[in-house]
Design a protein around this motif. Structure first.
Motif, PDB file in Angstrom:
ATOM      1  N   LEU A  54      83.433  -9.989  -8.543  1.00 39.67           N
ATOM      2  CA  LEU A  54      83.526  -9.222  -9.597  1.00 39.67           C
ATOM      3  C   LEU A  54      84.359  -7.915  -9.289  1.00 39.67           C
ATOM      4  CD1 LEU A  54      82.510  -8.622 -12.507  1.00 39.67           C
ATOM      5  CD2 LEU A  54      80.882  -7.485 -11.723  1.00 39.67           C
ATOM      6  N   VAL A  55      85.555  -8.070  -9.821  1.00 30.47           N
ATOM      7  CA  VAL A  55      86.446  -6.745  -9.468  1.00 30.47           C
ATOM      8  C   VAL A  55      86.429  -5.583 -10.720  1.00 30.47           C
ATOM      9  CG1 VAL A  55      88.967  -6.048  -9.224  1.00 30.47           C
ATOM     10  CG2 VAL A  55      87.894  -8.394  -8.557  1.00 30.47           C
ATOM     11  N   ASP A  56      86.421  -4.161  -9.946  1.00 31.58           N
ATOM     12  CA  ASP A  56      86.548  -3.218 -10.832  1.00 31.58           C
ATOM     13  C   ASP A  56      88.055  -2.570 -10.692  1.00 31.58           C
ATOM     14  OD1 ASP A  56      86.694  -0.468 -11.638  1.00 31.58           O
ATOM     15  OD2 ASP A  56      85.047  -0.051 -11.105  1.00 31.58           O
ATOM     16  N   PRO A  57      88.815  -3.163 -11.707  1.00 36.62           N
ATOM     17  CA  PRO A  57      90.294  -2.817 -11.585  1.00 36.62           C
ATOM     18  C   PRO A  57      90.917  -1.071 -11.646  1.00 36.62           C
ATOM     19  CG  PRO A  57      89.682  -3.482 -13.801  1.00 36.62           C
ATOM     20  CD  PRO A  57      88.270  -3.519 -12.897  1.00 36.62           C
ATOM     21  N   LYS A  59      88.580   1.104  -9.701  1.00 36.23           N
ATOM     22  CA  LYS A  59      88.371   1.375  -8.361  1.00 36.23           C
ATOM     23  C   LYS A  59      88.901   0.484  -7.337  1.00 36.23           C
ATOM     24  CE  LYS A  59      83.830   3.566  -9.615  1.00 36.23           C
ATOM     25  NZ  LYS A  59      82.344   3.611  -9.555  1.00 36.23           N
ATOM     26  N   LEU A  60      89.475  -0.507  -7.797  1.00 36.51           N
ATOM     27  CA  LEU A  60      90.089  -1.611  -6.843  1.00 36.51           C
ATOM     28  C   LEU A  60      89.161  -1.930  -6.056  1.00 36.51           C
ATOM     29  CD1 LEU A  60      93.641  -0.393  -6.299  1.00 36.51           C
ATOM     30  CD2 LEU A  60      92.798  -2.141  -7.937  1.00 36.51           C
ATOM     31  N   SER A  61      88.002  -2.036  -6.342  1.00 34.60           N
ATOM     32  CA  SER A  61      86.576  -2.384  -5.531  1.00 34.60           C
ATOM     33  C   SER A  61      86.073  -3.934  -6.043  1.00 34.60           C
ATOM     34  CB  SER A  61      85.686  -1.457  -5.662  1.00 34.60           C
ATOM     35  OG  SER A  61      84.927  -1.398  -7.090  1.00 34.60           O
ATOM     36  N   VAL A  62      85.139  -4.587  -5.125  1.00 36.01           N
ATOM     37  CA  VAL A  62      84.811  -5.912  -5.435  1.00 36.01           C
ATOM     38  C   VAL A  62      83.151  -5.944  -5.006  1.00 36.01           C
ATOM     39  CG1 VAL A  62      84.933  -8.541  -4.905  1.00 36.01           C
ATOM     40  CG2 VAL A  62      86.970  -7.012  -4.809  1.00 36.01           C
ATOM     41  N   GLU A  63      82.499  -6.671  -6.090  1.00 38.94           N
ATOM     42  CA  GLU A  63      81.194  -6.586  -5.907  1.00 38.94           C
ATOM     43  C   GLU A  63      80.596  -8.240  -5.828  1.00 38.94           C
ATOM     44  OE1 GLU A  63      76.698  -5.232  -7.589  1.00 38.94           O
ATOM     45  OE2 GLU A  63      78.883  -4.737  -8.739  1.00 38.94           O
ATOM     46  N   LYS A  64      80.230  -8.715  -4.590  1.00 42.18           N
ATOM     47  CA  LYS A  64      80.047 -10.184  -4.439  1.00 42.18           C
ATOM     48  C   LYS A  64      78.915 -10.727  -4.845  1.00 42.18           C
ATOM     49  CE  LYS A  64      84.070 -10.699  -1.728  1.00 42.18           C
ATOM     50  NZ  LYS A  64      84.864 -11.675  -2.423  1.00 42.18           N
ATOM     51  N   PHE A  65      78.902 -11.819  -5.552  1.00 43.13           N
ATOM     52  CA  PHE A  65      77.784 -12.993  -5.902  1.00 43.13           C
ATOM     53  C   PHE A  65      77.924 -14.186  -5.482  1.00 43.13           C
ATOM     54  CE2 PHE A  65      78.436  -9.225  -8.764  1.00 43.13           C
ATOM     55  CZ  PHE A  65      77.180  -8.770  -9.101  1.00 43.13           C
ATOM     56  N   GLU A  66      77.009 -14.809  -5.518  1.00 44.21           N
ATOM     57  CA  GLU A  66      77.105 -16.291  -5.167  1.00 44.21           C
ATOM     58  C   GLU A  66      76.518 -17.332  -6.283  1.00 44.21           C
ATOM     59  OE1 GLU A  66      74.771 -19.162  -2.450  1.00 44.21           O
ATOM     60  OE2 GLU A  66      76.134 -17.995  -1.293  1.00 44.21           O
ATOM     61  N   ALA A  67      77.806 -18.000  -6.890  1.00 44.53           N
ATOM     62  CA  ALA A  67      77.598 -18.984  -7.952  1.00 44.53           C
ATOM     63  C   ALA A  67      76.768 -20.060  -7.672  1.00 44.53           C
ATOM     64  CB  ALA A  67      78.885 -19.230  -8.552  1.00 44.53           C
ATOM     65  N   GLN A  68      76.344 -21.121  -8.409  1.00 44.63           N
ATOM     66  CA  GLN A  68      75.671 -22.133  -8.215  1.00 44.63           C
ATOM     67  C   GLN A  68      76.582 -23.297  -7.477  1.00 44.63           C
ATOM     68  OE1 GLN A  68      72.355 -22.460  -8.641  1.00 44.63           O
ATOM     69  NE2 GLN A  68      71.920 -24.485  -7.907  1.00 44.63           N
ATOM     70  N   TYR A  69      77.704 -23.335  -7.908  1.00 40.10           N
ATOM     71  CA  TYR A  69      78.761 -24.298  -7.683  1.00 40.10           C
ATOM     72  C   TYR A  69      79.990 -23.575  -7.304  1.00 40.10           C
ATOM     73  CZ  TYR A  69      75.065 -27.762  -8.845  1.00 40.10           C
ATOM     74  OH  TYR A  69      73.946 -28.360  -9.215  1.00 40.10           O
ATOM     75  N   ALA A  70      81.020 -24.152  -6.334  1.00 39.73           N
ATOM     76  CA  ALA A  70      82.323 -23.770  -6.190  1.00 39.73           C
ATOM     77  C   ALA A  70      83.130 -24.536  -7.205  1.00 39.73           C
ATOM     78  CB  ALA A  70      82.741 -24.337  -4.869  1.00 39.73           C
ATOM     79  N   LYS A  71      84.432 -24.007  -7.437  1.00 33.41           N
ATOM     80  CA  LYS A  71      85.664 -24.826  -8.408  1.00 33.41           C
ATOM     81  C   LYS A  71      84.695 -25.115  -9.628  1.00 33.41           C
ATOM     82  CE  LYS A  71      88.850 -28.321  -7.538  1.00 33.41           C
ATOM     83  NZ  LYS A  71      89.357 -29.569  -6.866  1.00 33.41           N
ATOM     84  N   SER A  72      84.469 -23.876 -10.089  1.00 34.90           N
ATOM     85  CA  SER A  72      84.048 -24.110 -11.682  1.00 34.90           C
ATOM     86  C   SER A  72      85.223 -23.484 -12.399  1.00 34.90           C
ATOM     87  CB  SER A  72      82.660 -23.286 -11.773  1.00 34.90           C
ATOM     88  OG  SER A  72      81.745 -23.873 -11.037  1.00 34.90           O
ATOM     89  N   ALA A  73      84.998 -23.792 -13.810  1.00 33.47           N
ATOM     90  CA  ALA A  73      85.902 -23.007 -14.922  1.00 33.47           C
ATOM     91  C   ALA A  73      85.131 -21.915 -15.317  1.00 33.47           C
ATOM     92  CB  ALA A  73      86.047 -24.011 -16.052  1.00 33.47           C
ATOM     93  N   LEU A  74      86.010 -20.777 -15.663  1.00 31.81           N
ATOM     94  CA  LEU A  74      85.439 -19.646 -15.802  1.00 31.81           C
ATOM     95  C   LEU A  74      85.902 -19.076 -17.446  1.00 31.81           C
ATOM     96  CD1 LEU A  74      85.739 -16.883 -12.655  1.00 31.81           C
ATOM     97  CD2 LEU A  74      83.886 -18.565 -13.379  1.00 31.81           C
TER      98      LEU A  74
END
Length: 402
Positions: A54-57, A59-74
């Motif tokens: 999750l990017v705050d454009p 502050k140019l900072s990033v907050e990290k999370f873990e989704a249930q699966y990789a390679k998903s559509a957003l």
């Protein structure tokens, strides 16, 4: 006495003019806001890992999370607060909450960013739409729809509701009209493959209100403004109204076998666009049935309407970025922002835009480019993950807090 009074008045008037001129000069040199809106966020996922950034454009900072699966559509929801993560391979939909709640003239912060509790378990959820406070997926595995409302997004154990419209499995799509009914694709088997050929109107129970009146040779891509829906088809652009009325808008004469596999709505400009890699991006005027080019090119890698629907951002394989004003159909700015990308590249840069910035993923470097829409040479880079896959704009184009 009169001469003295005249001199005084003249001096005062002249001084006022100088002050006015000074005020004008000050106004002219006042710098334009160059940061992104405070309540905009960019959600980026990864092709290989479950990493979600999750990017705050600002502050140019990033907050990290873990989704249930990789390679998903957003996707982002129409309300702005939530993002939707679709993984068709694992029959799973999950939601992400920015914590921002829009109230027209300002934005409230409702807690910290987090996942929603509601999930979807439709059979291969592939196509996503959001209308008002509702999210909708078309499930390719069985031709059903799944829906849910924002009020349930944080209800523990809640699942999306399934709507069976009597369809068979196909690579389909849907839109929702302002009156609450849905336009949904139908596979009648007249064309080989998974693409549908028709569109019908159903209610929230799945009951058919208006059957299809036009058969096409294959449908893909759609958009709606709530009162009419357009579907891309090899037979022409299929326009569907909630009354059941349907018509085909012909492609330009030089299209040959080309057709729009993507249809976009530009809400702010009040227009529809069609895109095909074989021809380019075109404006679609439903009333006049006119289809006119914004950019006729076979070199387009990405073409996206910005967050408010006023501009079109186009990224070419050459690395050139072009931004068009959709109200006037004119080029606003252009310039090179990335290196060239081969047309046969497996994972290409992905693009989304707001009024102030264009965001482009870099799959090979693991970065997100933050490009100033008013000056394309001003580019910041944010490290997100090893192999960024898709991105979505969330939040609100506002900096006004409570």
């Amino acid at each position: 006495m009169k001469k003295h009074l005249f001199k005084v008045l003249f001096s005062v008037a002249f001084g006022a003019v100088l002050v006015a001129c000074d005020d004008d000069k000050e106004k002219e040199v006042t710098p334009v806001e160059e940061t992104e809106y405070k309540f905009i966020r960019v959600l980026v996922n990864d092709e290989v890992s479950k990493e979600l950034s999750l990017v705050d454009p600002v502050k140019l900072s990033v907050e990290k999370f873990e989704a249930q699966y990789a390679k998903s559509a957003l996707y982002g929801t129409q309300g702005g607060r939530f993002g939707a993560i679709l993984n068709g391979a694992n029959n799973f939909v999950q939601l992400f909450d920015t914590g921002f709640e829009g109230h027209g003239d300002h934005v409230d912060v409702k807690g910290t960013p987090k996942f929603g509790a509601l999930t979807g378990d439709g059979n291969k959820p592939t196509h996503f739409k959001s209308k008002g406070d509702e999210i909708i997926t078309f499930n390719d595995g069985d031709g059903t729809l799944s829906i849910a409302r924002e009020a349930d997004f944080h209800t523990a154990g809640k699942k999306m509701t399934h709507i069976n419209a009597g369809n068979v499995a196909h690579h389909g799509a849907m839109t929702k009209f302002d009156n609450g009914t849905y336009a949904i694709t139908v596979k009648d088997g007249s064309v080989a493959g998974t693409l549908p050929e028709r569109v019908k109107i159903i209610d929230a129970t799945g009951k058919t209100l208006f059957a299809s009146t036009i058969q096409t040779k294959g449908i893909h891509g759609n958009a709606t403004n709530g009162s009419i829906s357009l579907f891309g088809s090899s037979s022409g652009i299929l326009a569907v109204e909630p009354t059941g009325t349907q018509q085909l808008i012909p492609h330009p004469a030089d299209f040959g076998d080309a057709w729009f596999g993507s249809i976009l709505e530009a809400k702010g400009a009040g227009k529809f666009l069609g895109y095909t890699a074989a021809k380019g991006v075109y404006l679609i005027d439903v009333a006049s049935k006119a289809v006119t080019p914004v950019l006729a090119s076979t070199d387009i890698m990405q073409a996206k309407v910005d967050y408010a629907g006023n501009n079109l951002a186009v990224l070419l394989h050459s690395g050139e970025l072009r931004v068009y004003d959709l109200k006037t159909n004119s080029l606003k700015i252009s310039g090179s922002v990335t290196g060239a990308t081969a047309k046969d590249e497996t994972q290409k840069p992905q693009l989304e835009a707001t009024a102030r910035y264009i965001y482009i993923t870099q799959p090979k470097t693991g970065e997100l480019l933050v490009v100033n829409a008013a000056n394309l040479s001003k580019i910041s880079k944010v490290k997100v993950s090893a192999t960024p896959y898709r991105l979505s704009i969330l939040g609100f184009e506002s900096s006004e807090g409570h």
